[in-house]
Design a protein around this motif. Structure first.
Motif, PDB file in Angstrom:
ATOM      1  N   GLU A 195       0.845  -1.189   0.000  1.00  0.00           N
ATOM      2  CA  GLU A 195       0.000   0.000   0.000  1.00  0.00           C
ATOM      3  C   GLU A 195       0.881   1.240   0.000  1.00  0.00           C
ATOM      4  OE1 GLU A 195      -2.763  -0.021   3.167  1.00  0.00           O
ATOM      5  OE2 GLU A 195      -3.623  -1.971   2.666  1.00  0.00           O
ATOM      6  N   LEU A 196       0.539   2.196  -0.865  1.00  0.00           N
ATOM      7  CA  LEU A 196       1.311   3.434  -0.939  1.00  0.00           C
ATOM      8  C   LEU A 196       0.762   4.411   0.095  1.00  0.00           C
ATOM      9  CD1 LEU A 196       1.721   3.772  -4.802  1.00  0.00           C
ATOM     10  CD2 LEU A 196       3.210   2.688  -3.138  1.00  0.00           C
ATOM     11  N   SER A 197       1.278   4.348   1.303  1.00  0.00           N
ATOM     12  CA  SER A 197       0.751   5.154   2.407  1.00  0.00           C
ATOM     13  C   SER A 197       1.368   6.535   2.468  1.00  0.00           C
ATOM     14  CB  SER A 197       1.032   4.432   3.736  1.00  0.00           C
ATOM     15  OG  SER A 197       2.434   4.374   3.969  1.00  0.00           O
ATOM     16  N   GLY A 198       2.427   6.775   1.698  1.00  0.00           N
ATOM     17  CA  GLY A 198       3.095   8.065   1.742  1.00  0.00           C
ATOM     18  C   GLY A 198       4.305   8.091   2.647  1.00  0.00           C
ATOM     19  N   GLU A 199       4.571   7.002   3.363  1.00  0.00           N
ATOM     20  CA  GLU A 199       5.726   6.962   4.253  1.00  0.00           C
ATOM     21  C   GLU A 199       7.019   6.966   3.444  1.00  0.00           C
ATOM     22  OE1 GLU A 199       7.770   3.979   7.558  1.00  0.00           O
ATOM     23  OE2 GLU A 199       5.755   3.586   6.799  1.00  0.00           O
ATOM     24  N   THR A 200       8.028   7.686   3.932  1.00  0.00           N
ATOM     25  CA  THR A 200       9.308   7.704   3.239  1.00  0.00           C
ATOM     26  C   THR A 200      10.453   7.914   4.212  1.00  0.00           C
ATOM     27  OG1 THR A 200      10.603   8.734   1.459  1.00  0.00           O
ATOM     28  CG2 THR A 200       9.195  10.194   2.759  1.00  0.00           C
ATOM     29  N   GLU A 201      11.594   7.317   3.889  1.00  0.00           N
ATOM     30  CA  GLU A 201      12.831   7.554   4.625  1.00  0.00           C
ATOM     31  C   GLU A 201      13.829   8.339   3.778  1.00  0.00           C
ATOM     32  OE1 GLU A 201      12.720   3.440   7.309  1.00  0.00           O
ATOM     33  OE2 GLU A 201      13.951   3.526   5.490  1.00  0.00           O
ATOM     34  N   VAL A 202      13.374   8.835   2.629  1.00  0.00           N
ATOM     35  CA  VAL A 202      14.258   9.500   1.676  1.00  0.00           C
ATOM     36  C   VAL A 202      14.434  10.969   2.035  1.00  0.00           C
ATOM     37  CG1 VAL A 202      14.510  10.225  -0.735  1.00  0.00           C
ATOM     38  CG2 VAL A 202      13.704   7.921  -0.189  1.00  0.00           C
ATOM     39  N   HIS A 241      25.452   6.039 -11.292  1.00  0.00           N
ATOM     40  CA  HIS A 241      24.374   6.537 -12.142  1.00  0.00           C
ATOM     41  C   HIS A 241      23.409   7.440 -11.393  1.00  0.00           C
ATOM     42  CE1 HIS A 241      25.714   4.131 -15.513  1.00  0.00           C
ATOM     43  NE2 HIS A 241      25.911   3.134 -14.667  1.00  0.00           N
ATOM     44  N   SER A 242      23.263   7.258 -10.125  1.00  0.00           N
ATOM     45  CA  SER A 242      22.506   8.164  -9.253  1.00  0.00           C
ATOM     46  C   SER A 242      22.625   7.670  -7.824  1.00  0.00           C
ATOM     47  CB  SER A 242      21.029   8.278  -9.662  1.00  0.00           C
ATOM     48  OG  SER A 242      20.882   9.202 -10.723  1.00  0.00           O
ATOM     49  N   LEU A 243      22.189   8.512  -6.883  1.00  0.00           N
ATOM     50  CA  LEU A 243      22.301   8.198  -5.462  1.00  0.00           C
ATOM     51  C   LEU A 243      21.014   8.587  -4.739  1.00  0.00           C
ATOM     52  CD1 LEU A 243      24.942  10.180  -6.452  1.00  0.00           C
ATOM     53  CD2 LEU A 243      25.964   8.990  -4.529  1.00  0.00           C
ATOM     54  N   VAL A 244      20.746   7.890  -3.644  1.00  0.00           N
ATOM     55  CA  VAL A 244      19.639   8.236  -2.755  1.00  0.00           C
ATOM     56  C   VAL A 244      20.206   8.489  -1.367  1.00  0.00           C
ATOM     57  CG1 VAL A 244      17.502   7.471  -1.655  1.00  0.00           C
ATOM     58  CG2 VAL A 244      17.942   6.908  -4.069  1.00  0.00           C
ATOM     59  N   GLU A 245      19.916   9.653  -0.827  1.00  0.00           N
ATOM     60  CA  GLU A 245      20.308   9.978   0.548  1.00  0.00           C
ATOM     61  C   GLU A 245      19.107   9.755   1.454  1.00  0.00           C
ATOM     62  OE1 GLU A 245      21.042  14.041   2.995  1.00  0.00           O
ATOM     63  OE2 GLU A 245      22.332  13.793   1.225  1.00  0.00           O
ATOM     64  N   PHE A 246      19.296   8.946   2.505  1.00  0.00           N
ATOM     65  CA  PHE A 246      18.213   8.649   3.437  1.00  0.00           C
ATOM     66  C   PHE A 246      18.304   9.543   4.671  1.00  0.00           C
ATOM     67  CE2 PHE A 246      18.592   4.851   0.828  1.00  0.00           C
ATOM     68  CZ  PHE A 246      17.269   4.610   0.505  1.00  0.00           C
ATOM     69  N   HIS A 247      17.214   9.596   5.429  1.00  0.00           N
ATOM     70  CA  HIS A 247      17.152  10.581   6.514  1.00  0.00           C
ATOM     71  C   HIS A 247      18.029  10.239   7.719  1.00  0.00           C
ATOM     72  CE1 HIS A 247      13.223   8.474   8.130  1.00  0.00           C
ATOM     73  NE2 HIS A 247      14.298   7.767   8.407  1.00  0.00           N
ATOM     74  N   ASP A 248      18.663   9.060   7.699  1.00  0.00           N
ATOM     75  CA  ASP A 248      19.612   8.750   8.775  1.00  0.00           C
ATOM     76  C   ASP A 248      21.040   9.173   8.422  1.00  0.00           C
ATOM     77  OD1 ASP A 248      20.240   6.898   6.838  1.00  0.00           O
ATOM     78  OD2 ASP A 248      20.103   5.139   8.155  1.00  0.00           O
TER      79      ASP A 248
END
Length: 415
Positions: free
Chosen positions: A179-186, A265-272
């Motif tokens: 389910e796409l609840s909107g939660e994100t750690e990004v 090619h790309s990176l994702v920075e997480f909130h930690d």
């Protein structure tokens, strides 16, 4: 994958389409080509059709249709011709996966048709999402129906599997996210860019750039429009907006960093504070293969990097003063539902003028900026297909008027 996936390729004679067929030919147990479509290259399209025996073959250019029909003689393939051939094939090929590898905003209608058909859309035509915006988002029927093929967005989708991000219309990277609840750690999405052939140049240097220089990309062989867009950084600007729309991350948290080697090619920075990078050779085979086989990985798609030899990777910030394309696109995307359609159309018109000698290199973005300043915009609630296409046509006419005026002034012609 159990049964072979039925694949339709729009833009089969371009760079992405050709490489996709290489992937399919190397994994015949996994795929069945059911449709091929191209713009003008009848000779190569006929050769592809003879090799893969698709049920449908389409070509946009009416003048090439007769040549193609003759070359397809004896094949059991239905021929679709005309400006809506790609749209028809996307809607009626009964494909499991439609790869949209068309260049330019003419890919918008085929993108919408593919999504409405229920097929998985392997999206290499970034312009259709950037221009169509909410139209494309609303056409999505299920989470994960769009799988990105651009190497940067494929990298983001892969890196997102390292954390939780239950947002956006793109392929959901973690299997238990039902389910796409909107939660994100990004915290941020970071797209890498080679910097093109003019990395390190300032605005004054760029004024004298020739078309021949603009077409010398350091890493990739691409078509005229994409290669020029890479030189102006417009390609990266479109990718920034595409990432925002695919993954539902605010524009101010989608960034660009120059990485000339293009191994990351790309990176994702997480909130930690952790940053996950997706790395691989500067080639397109892996993202193309993932677009066709997602969420599975095909074996032996490309050669991995050789870690037994020393190498070094460089990173540097984008010079926004010399290359304003990314900031201009972010402003346009935040302005209205049709500003990015105007941005893209004005740019396509200006790039054409640059390559015919009617506009200087720095005049490309200057023209885009002027046209955007004249556009009043259409609210999200009124942004239907007609409004988007109307904004595009207005932008092309406005850009052409500015280009003609500038050319006349530089030539000393009095109007």
């Amino acid at each position: 994958m159990s049964l072979p996936r039925r694949v339709a390729i729009l833009g089969s004679t371009g760079s992405i389409g050709i490489q996709a067929l290489e992937v399919i030919a190397a994994h015949p147990e996994s795929f069945r080509v059911v449709a091929l479509c191209a713009g003008t290259n009848a000779a190569l399209l006929a050769e592809q059709a003879r090799t893969f025996q698709p049920e449908l073959v389409g070509i946009r250019d009416d003048s090439a249709a007769a040549i193609l029909a003759e070359q397809l003689s004896g094949l059991d393939s239905e021929l679709i011709t005309g400006s809506e051939s790609a749209e028809h094939i996307a809607a009626h090929s009964d494909a499991d996966v439609v790869l949209n590898a068309i260049t330019g905003s003419i890919g918008l209608k085929p993108t919408l048709s593919a999504l409405r058909s229920g097929a998985t859309l392997a999206l290499a035509n970034k312009e259709s999402l950037v221009v169509g915006g909410s139209l494309v988002q609303q056409a999505v029927q299920r989470p994960g129906q769009i799988v990105p093929v651009d190497s940067e967005h494929s990298a983001l989708a892969q890196a997102l599997a390292s954390g939780r991000h239950q947002r956006g219309i793109c392929a959901v990277p973690v299997a238990d996210q039902e389910e796409l609840s909107g939660e994100t750690e990004v915290a941020k999405l970071i797209l890498t860019a080679s910097g093109g052939p003019f990395r390190g140049w300032d605005a004054q240097d760029l004024a004298a750039v020739t078309p021949e220089q603009a077409l010398k990309h350091p890493n990739f062989a691409m078509g005229l429009m994409v290669t020029t867009n890479s030189a102006t950084m417009v390609n990266k600007a479109l990718e920034v907006v595409e990432a925002h729309l695919l993954f539902d991350v605010p524009l101010d948290r989608v960034e660009t960093v120059i990485h000339p080697q293009q191994y990351i090619h790309s990176l994702v920075e997480f909130h930690d504070g952790s940053t996950i990078a997706q790395a691989g050779p500067p080639r397109m085979l892996v993202p193309i293969a993932l677009g066709l086989s997602w969420p599975d990985r095909l074996p032996q798609v490309d050669y991995p990097m050789d870690w037994s030899h020393p190498m070094s990777w460089d990173f540097e910030p984008l010079d926004h003063s010399a290359f304003p394309a990314v900031q201009l696109a972010k402003q346009a995307a935040a302005s209205s539902a049709t500003h990015m359609a105007v941005y893209n159309a004005a740019n396509e018109q200006a790039v054409g003028a640059f390559h015919t000698g009617r506009l200087g290199f720095t005049g490309i973005l200057a023209t885009v900026e002027q046209v955007l300043a004249q556009h009043t915009g259409v609210p999200e609630s009124e942004a239907d297909l007609e409004a988007v296409l109307g904004a595009e046509e207005w932008a092309r006419q406005s850009a052409e008027a500015l280009i003609a005026q500038s050319w006349a002034a530089s030539s000393g012609v009095v109007r």
